[in-house]
Scaffold this motif. Structure first.
Motif, PDB file in Angstrom:
ATOM      1  N   LEU A  14     -42.030 -90.786  88.884  1.00 10.37           N
ATOM      2  CA  LEU A  14     -41.428 -89.356  89.034  1.00 10.37           C
ATOM      3  C   LEU A  14     -42.717 -88.775  88.626  1.00 10.37           C
ATOM      4  N   GLN A  15     -43.432 -89.643  87.837  1.00 14.76           N
ATOM      5  CA  GLN A  15     -44.571 -89.007  86.946  1.00 14.76           C
ATOM      6  C   GLN A  15     -46.232 -89.058  88.219  1.00 14.76           C
ATOM      7  N   HIS A  16     -45.914 -90.039  89.021  1.00 19.88           N
ATOM      8  CA  HIS A  16     -46.517 -90.530  89.614  1.00 19.88           C
ATOM      9  C   HIS A  16     -46.497 -89.497  91.266  1.00 19.88           C
ATOM     10  N   TYR A  59     -46.315 -94.789  96.681  1.00 14.93           N
ATOM     11  CA  TYR A  59     -46.587 -96.025  94.715  1.00 14.93           C
ATOM     12  C   TYR A  59     -44.642 -95.504  94.371  1.00 14.93           C
ATOM     13  N   ALA A  60     -44.930 -94.143  94.595  1.00 12.88           N
ATOM     14  CA  ALA A  60     -43.937 -93.851  93.589  1.00 12.88           C
ATOM     15  C   ALA A  60     -41.974 -94.440  94.350  1.00 12.88           C
ATOM     16  N   ALA A  61     -42.186 -94.076  95.100  1.00 12.60           N
ATOM     17  CA  ALA A  61     -41.159 -94.987  95.833  1.00 12.60           C
ATOM     18  C   ALA A  61     -40.486 -96.786  95.770  1.00 12.60           C
ATOM     19  N   SER A  62     -41.591 -97.520  96.130  1.00  9.58           N
ATOM     20  CA  SER A  62     -42.233 -98.075  95.314  1.00  9.58           C
ATOM     21  C   SER A  62     -41.907 -99.038  94.032  1.00  9.58           C
ATOM     22  N   LEU A  63     -42.277 -98.077  93.265  1.00  9.27           N
ATOM     23  CA  LEU A  63     -42.376 -98.315  91.862  1.00  9.27           C
ATOM     24  C   LEU A  63     -39.914 -97.974  91.578  1.00  9.27           C
ATOM     25  N   ILE A  64     -39.914 -97.799  92.155  1.00 10.72           N
ATOM     26  CA  ILE A  64     -38.383 -97.081  91.780  1.00 10.72           C
ATOM     27  C   ILE A  64     -37.560 -98.465  92.148  1.00 10.72           C
ATOM     28  N   PHE A  65     -38.436 -98.760  93.986  1.00 12.56           N
ATOM     29  CA  PHE A  65     -37.410 -99.539  94.578  1.00 12.56           C
ATOM     30  C   PHE A  65     -37.687-100.818  93.660  1.00 12.56           C
ATOM     31  N   PHE A  66     -39.007-101.465  93.627  1.00 11.73           N
ATOM     32  CA  PHE A  66     -39.272-102.760  93.066  1.00 11.73           C
ATOM     33  C   PHE A  66     -38.492-102.767  91.445  1.00 11.73           C
ATOM     34  N   GLY A  67     -38.394-101.441  90.573  1.00 15.54           N
ATOM     35  CA  GLY A  67     -37.968-101.097  89.768  1.00 15.54           C
ATOM     36  C   GLY A  67     -35.892-101.709  89.477  1.00 15.54           C
ATOM     37  N   TYR A  68     -35.821-100.668  90.661  1.00 15.76           N
ATOM     38  CA  TYR A  68     -34.931-101.537  90.223  1.00 15.76           C
ATOM     39  C   TYR A  68     -34.376-103.192  90.819  1.00 15.76           C
ATOM     40  N   PHE A  69     -34.884-103.938  90.844  1.00 14.57           N
ATOM     41  CA  PHE A  69     -34.813-105.315  91.446  1.00 14.57           C
ATOM     42  C   PHE A  69     -35.514-106.369  90.201  1.00 14.57           C
ATOM     43  N   ILE A  70     -35.785-105.727  90.001  1.00 13.31           N
ATOM     44  CA  ILE A  70     -36.316-106.537  88.689  1.00 13.31           C
ATOM     45  C   ILE A  70     -35.792-106.151  87.525  1.00 13.31           C
ATOM     46  N   ALA A  71     -35.072-104.652  87.096  1.00  8.79           N
ATOM     47  CA  ALA A  71     -33.763-105.119  86.091  1.00  8.79           C
ATOM     48  C   ALA A  71     -33.165-105.806  86.832  1.00  8.79           C
ATOM     49  N   PRO A 119     -53.172 -87.103 101.907  1.00  9.66           N
ATOM     50  CA  PRO A 119     -53.246 -88.468 101.620  1.00  9.66           C
ATOM     51  C   PRO A 119     -53.334 -88.958 101.061  1.00  9.66           C
ATOM     52  N   ASP A 120     -53.513 -88.463  99.634  1.00 12.29           N
ATOM     53  CA  ASP A 120     -53.409 -88.595  98.070  1.00 12.29           C
ATOM     54  C   ASP A 120     -51.994 -88.254  97.981  1.00 12.29           C
ATOM     55  N   ARG A 121     -51.247 -87.366  98.442  1.00 12.13           N
ATOM     56  CA  ARG A 121     -49.796 -86.914  98.261  1.00 12.13           C
ATOM     57  C   ARG A 121     -49.184 -87.863  98.992  1.00 12.13           C
ATOM     58  N   VAL A 122     -49.269 -88.667 100.277  1.00 12.27           N
ATOM     59  CA  VAL A 122     -48.093 -90.139 100.837  1.00 12.27           C
ATOM     60  C   VAL A 122     -48.255 -90.728 100.033  1.00 12.27           C
ATOM     61  N   LEU A 123     -49.774 -91.109  99.488  1.00  7.97           N
ATOM     62  CA  LEU A 123     -49.870 -92.185  98.647  1.00  7.97           C
ATOM     63  C   LEU A 123     -48.757 -92.383  97.306  1.00  7.97           C
ATOM     64  N   ASN A 124     -49.039 -91.057  97.155  1.00  6.49           N
ATOM     65  CA  ASN A 124     -48.064 -91.154  95.703  1.00  6.49           C
ATOM     66  C   ASN A 124     -46.359 -91.120  95.474  1.00  6.49           C
ATOM     67  N   VAL A 125     -46.286 -90.847  97.049  1.00  2.00           N
ATOM     68  CA  VAL A 125     -45.079 -90.908  97.252  1.00  2.00           C
ATOM     69  C   VAL A 125     -44.589 -92.194  97.322  1.00  2.00           C
ATOM     70  N   PHE A 158     -34.412 -99.898  84.115  1.00  2.00           N
ATOM     71  CA  PHE A 158     -34.920 -99.019  85.490  1.00  2.00           C
ATOM     72  C   PHE A 158     -35.276 -97.628  85.652  1.00  2.00           C
ATOM     73  N   THR A 159     -34.789 -96.580  84.311  1.00  5.69           N
ATOM     74  CA  THR A 159     -35.384 -96.110  83.741  1.00  5.69           C
ATOM     75  C   THR A 159     -36.538 -95.908  83.871  1.00  5.69           C
ATOM     76  N   ILE A 160     -37.566 -96.834  82.856  1.00  3.92           N
ATOM     77  CA  ILE A 160     -38.572 -96.944  82.786  1.00  3.92           C
ATOM     78  C   ILE A 160     -39.578 -96.539  84.544  1.00  3.92           C
ATOM     79  N   PHE A 161     -38.988 -97.343  85.186  1.00  6.12           N
ATOM     80  CA  PHE A 161     -39.753 -97.634  86.371  1.00  6.12           C
ATOM     81  C   PHE A 161     -39.050 -96.041  86.845  1.00  6.12           C
ATOM     82  N   SER A 162     -38.350 -95.767  87.073  1.00  9.24           N
ATOM     83  CA  SER A 162     -37.638 -94.477  87.869  1.00  9.24           C
ATOM     84  C   SER A 162     -38.650 -93.179  87.190  1.00  9.24           C
TER      85      SER A 162
END
Length: 268
Positions: free
Chosen positions: A75-77, A23-35, A15-21, A67-71
């Motif tokens: 990845l850190q997560h 969360y990370a995908a959401s960060l990259i996805f939303f980071g793209y649209f925010i950027a 569960p923790d790993r799935v949650l991190n994945v 976008f780089t900051i979000f990505s």
């Protein structure tokens, strides 16, 4: 390593790993649209204060930074350490630099074009006999749109090494039309006809005044150069009008001409 398939499945679906994945995908996805959104807003904000070229650079720079900051955060997560990411990026950059020296040369040339600023987006330029409107000035290449609606990509290294003629740099330009008339015609009369044509065209500027001079003597004709100044934006329309009027009025006066050719100026 995993001792059996069950341990492997538990590792990846924990569960923790799935949650991190997620969360990370959401960060990259939303980071793209925010950027994307922030860069568009920034471009609209600075476009009135900067050239179109510089506003595009601001837009792209903001997009890649955000976008780089979000990505990287995403990845850190997933467990990637920033130091490892930076190290990998450095090694990758060095490898790319050695593998693609042409790309590096184009990148450096693009920086020189930015500082020298021989043209901007929207200008009409001529490079290597190619005439077109500058659509974009990117890191590796400059893109031109020709009058017949073709997109031409020219590497920045070729741009920096070539003679570039900016046809939009000045607000006014001169149209030169060459007219070859027979030796037995009245040259003074032809000159007056041409000056009258220029005077009747509202787009032809009064200062500098239109002028007609003898340009060259050929074996069977006298070549006259008809020069008139116009606003750069009107050059195509005025050139066509003058040529039509010259052909019509010289024919009406039964003046024998060998040819009528537009030279010196370039297509706008």
């Amino acid at each position: 390593m995993f001792h059996n398939m069950h341990e492997a499945i538990e590792f990846f679906i924990h569960p923790d790993r799935v949650l991190n994945v997620v969360y990370a995908a959401s960060l990259i996805f939303f980071g793209y649209f925010i950027a994307k959104r922030v860069s568009i807003i920034a471009e609209k904000t600075v476009v009135s204060r900067m050239s179109r070229h510089h506003s595009l650079l601001v837009k792209r720079s903001l997009f890649y930074i955000i976008f780089t900051i979000f990505s990287v955060t995403g990845l850190q997560h997933l467990g990637f350490k920033l130091s490892i990411l930076l190290g990998a990026a450095g090694v990758f950059t060095v490898a790319i630099s050695f593998a693609s020296q042409t790309a590096v040369s184009n990148l450096i040339s693009g920086i020189f074009l930015l500082f020298e600023h021989p043209f901007k987006v929207g200008d009409t330029v001529e490079v290597k006999s190619i005439i077109g409107v500058v659509e974009s000035i990117d890191l590796l290449s400059t893109k031109l749109k020709t009058s017949d609606n073709k997109l031409v990509r020219i590497p920045n290294e070729a741009m920096i090494k070539s003679e570039i003629t900016n046809l939009s740099y000045f607000s006014t330009r001169r149209i030169d039309i060459l007219i070859a008339v027979a030796y037995d015609c009245d040259v003074a009369k032809v000159k007056q006809i041409l000056l009258n044509i220029a005077e009747q065209c509202d787009q032809v500027l009064k200062d500098p005044q239109p002028n007609v001079v003898i340009n060259h003597f050929t074996s069977n004709a006298i070549e006259l150069k008809f020069m008139s100044w116009v606003n750069t934006k009107d050059i195509s329309v005025v050139r066509n009008y003058l040529q039509e009027q010259i052909n019509q009025q010289l024919a009406r006066e039964q003046i024998n001409t060998s040819s009528t050719v537009t030279t010196v100026h370039r297509e706008s």
